[in-house]
Design a protein around this motif. Structure first.
Motif, PDB file in Angstrom:
ATOM      1  N   VAL A  86      50.390  43.045  35.258  1.00 38.94           N
ATOM      2  CA  VAL A  86      50.271  43.645  36.590  1.00 38.94           C
ATOM      3  C   VAL A  86      50.166  42.536  37.647  1.00 38.94           C
ATOM      4  N   SER A  87      49.349  41.524  37.378  1.00 39.41           N
ATOM      5  CA  SER A  87      49.233  40.395  38.309  1.00 39.41           C
ATOM      6  C   SER A  87      50.583  39.707  38.488  1.00 39.41           C
ATOM      7  N   ASP A  88      51.281  39.497  37.372  1.00 34.62           N
ATOM      8  CA  ASP A  88      52.584  38.834  37.382  1.00 34.62           C
ATOM      9  C   ASP A  88      53.606  39.614  38.203  1.00 34.62           C
ATOM     10  N   LYS A 121      54.732  32.805  41.141  1.00 39.38           N
ATOM     11  CA  LYS A 121      54.339  31.505  40.588  1.00 39.38           C
ATOM     12  C   LYS A 121      52.819  31.403  40.607  1.00 39.38           C
ATOM     13  N   GLY A 122      52.316  30.372  39.940  1.00 35.58           N
ATOM     14  CA  GLY A 122      50.877  30.121  39.933  1.00 35.58           C
ATOM     15  C   GLY A 122      50.175  30.648  38.699  1.00 35.58           C
ATOM     16  N   LYS A 123      48.951  30.202  38.525  1.00 34.27           N
ATOM     17  CA  LYS A 123      48.133  30.631  37.395  1.00 34.27           C
ATOM     18  C   LYS A 123      47.591  32.033  37.657  1.00 34.27           C
ATOM     19  N   ILE A 124      47.481  32.821  36.598  1.00 34.58           N
ATOM     20  CA  ILE A 124      46.912  34.166  36.700  1.00 34.58           C
ATOM     21  C   ILE A 124      45.464  34.180  36.220  1.00 34.58           C
ATOM     22  N   VAL A 135      46.977  44.696  50.390  1.00 30.37           N
ATOM     23  CA  VAL A 135      45.526  44.788  50.500  1.00 30.37           C
ATOM     24  C   VAL A 135      45.020  45.370  49.185  1.00 30.37           C
ATOM     25  N   VAL A 136      43.959  44.786  48.627  1.00 32.40           N
ATOM     26  CA  VAL A 136      43.372  45.282  47.379  1.00 32.40           C
ATOM     27  C   VAL A 136      41.961  45.797  47.674  1.00 32.40           C
ATOM     28  N   HIS A 147      46.298  33.726  47.151  1.00 28.93           N
ATOM     29  CA  HIS A 147      46.533  34.137  48.536  1.00 28.93           C
ATOM     30  C   HIS A 147      47.673  35.152  48.641  1.00 28.93           C
ATOM     31  N   ARG A 148      47.743  36.021  47.646  1.00 28.18           N
ATOM     32  CA  ARG A 148      48.790  37.049  47.640  1.00 28.18           C
ATOM     33  C   ARG A 148      48.322  38.334  48.304  1.00 28.18           C
TER      34      ARG A 148
END
Length: 418
Positions: A243-245, A250-253, A281-282, A303-304
């Motif tokens: 889900v994060s991906d 890019k970047g670490k999860i 927004v989460v 910073h997503r």
């Protein structure tokens, strides 16, 4: 790196085989204590008023051993292990509540939306002191689950003690088939979408992908979405990573660190075939736990997305389910997970970018319900370092309204935050 199947809340699991790294080196002191255990077992078998069953004695001893560790480690009998496997499919007979143990009592973390428990008025923080008249004092989680579950149409009585009650109250609830739909979506206004994840099950990511594509086909094109993780108790690590991906290119999860180098795992994002480049927004609260905290932490540290709400539950530990030869299993805390910026949120939680304390409310608020947090649980590990939306109408949920306003003024808001 191949994802290892990790268990994040008692509702969800994958199978893993025992890794030699998990086995400990037995010292002479351990053998001395084992001699004491053997001596006690022999005395009980020879002198107890009735002839005890060896299996029950051994199982009880194992339960005590796991219970001495932390709130999330436990021993599962073959029947309990089978019960646990049912829930990973997201469909079972019961009332629909996430439970934990606090002060030796079964307590409610959160009722699942649109289930019998939710409709009956069961609240986060409720203490279940009896199930069908049977006291839950020092009862195991899996025994409580087994008592609460049952065939559709049958009844179960939960005796509840709640802050503010002058005496306990019985809630008679009719069981139903709990079929958890983990992804719910709506268009709030033209160009602004809403996605609610209630848990992380086997099909969560694929369902999310379909829902996003459906929303993105609409006119006008999406200008932003709200991802609602409030009261999400967690689930599968694999799904939290995927889900994060889905929202990161890019970047670490997340990284997972145990006692040994062999237990270290790191998961990174990949470029998506269908990128979702709009602002996010989460929404989070005290019921946002475990795998849901991984997603919130990954999106925050990269910073997503802007995180709004209250500090999360704070369950930053990893449980691995280790099947045993007799059909039983160990659910053992084997590691802690870390956000991309190497933050361990165990017993701390994710602190939102914009907390409710920062938001001025024009109308008086009712006293919020008492939520359980990881730090409230006995023997918790310390860190190593309800809403409905009608199409075309304004959402009644206060935080969703705030999130919508943030999306509409995204550039101004993110310049202030970042």
């Amino acid at each position: 790196m191949k994802l290892r199947s990790i268990f994040f809340s008692f509702l969800f699991l994958f199978f893993v085989t025992v890794n030699p790294a998990f086995s400990s080196h037995t010292s002479k002191t351990t053998y001395d204590y084992l001699k004491t255990f053997s001596e006690v077992l022999d005395i009980v078998q020879k002198n107890y008023v009735e002839t005890p069953e060896a299996k029950e004695l051994i199982y009880g001893a194992i339960r005590g051993m796991l219970g001495a560790l932390d709130p999330h480690s436990s021993f599962l009998t073959p029947d309990e292990f089978k019960e646990l496997q049912i829930e990973t499919k997201g469909k079972f007979g019961g009332v629909g509540i996430e439970i934990t143990i606090k002060d030796g009592w079964i307590s409610v973390v959160s009722p699942i939306e649109d289930t019998p428990a939710y409709k009956a008025g069961i609240k986060p923080g409720d203490k279940i002191i009896k199930i069908n008249g049977k006291s839950t004092k020092n009862m195991t989680l899996m025994k409580a689950v087994k008592l609460i579950r049952g065939k559709k149409g049958t009844k179960v009585t939960l005796t509840i003690w709640r802050e503010g009650f002058t005496e306990s109250k019985d809630f008679e609830i009719v069981r139903d088939i709990i079929s958890i739909k983990s992804v719910k979506t709506k268009i709030l206004e033209p160009g602004y979408g809403y996605v609610r994840l209630t848990s992380f099950q086997e099909n969560t990511t694929s369902d999310l992908q379909k829902a996003l594509l459906e929303m993105e086909k609409g006119k006008p094109s999406l200008k932003g979405i709200i991802l609602d993780l409030r009261n999400n108790p967690g689930g599968l690590l694999e799904q939290a990573v995927r889900v994060s991906d889905e929202f990161l290119d890019k970047g670490k999860i997340v990284s997972v660190k145990g006692r040994t180098k062999e237990q270290y795992m790191e998961f990174k994002a990949h470029k998506n075939k269908h990128p979702h480049s709009y602002p996010m927004v989460v929404l989070v609260n005290e019921g946002t736990a475990s795998a849901a905290e991984i997603v919130a932490g990954a999106l925050q540290d990269n910073h997503r997305a802007l995180i709004i709400g209250k500090p999360t539950f704070g369950k930053g530990s990893v449980q691995t389910v280790l099947p045993l030869k007799d059909g039983s299993a160990l659910r053992l805390t084997t590691a802690l997970y870390y956000t991309p910026k190497d933050r361990c949120i165990q017993a701390k939680g994710i602190v939102p970018d914009l907390t409710l304390a920062d938001i001025k409310v024009s109308q008086p608020e009712k006293k919020p319900p008492h939520f359980l947090r990881e730090k409230d649980l006995e023997r918790h590990l310390k860190a190593l370092e309800e809403m409905k939306i009608e199409e075309g109408k304004k959402p009644k949920d206060f935080l969703i309204n705030i999130g919508l306003q943030v999306l509409k003024k995204w550039e101004a808001f993110t310049q202030l935050q970042y």
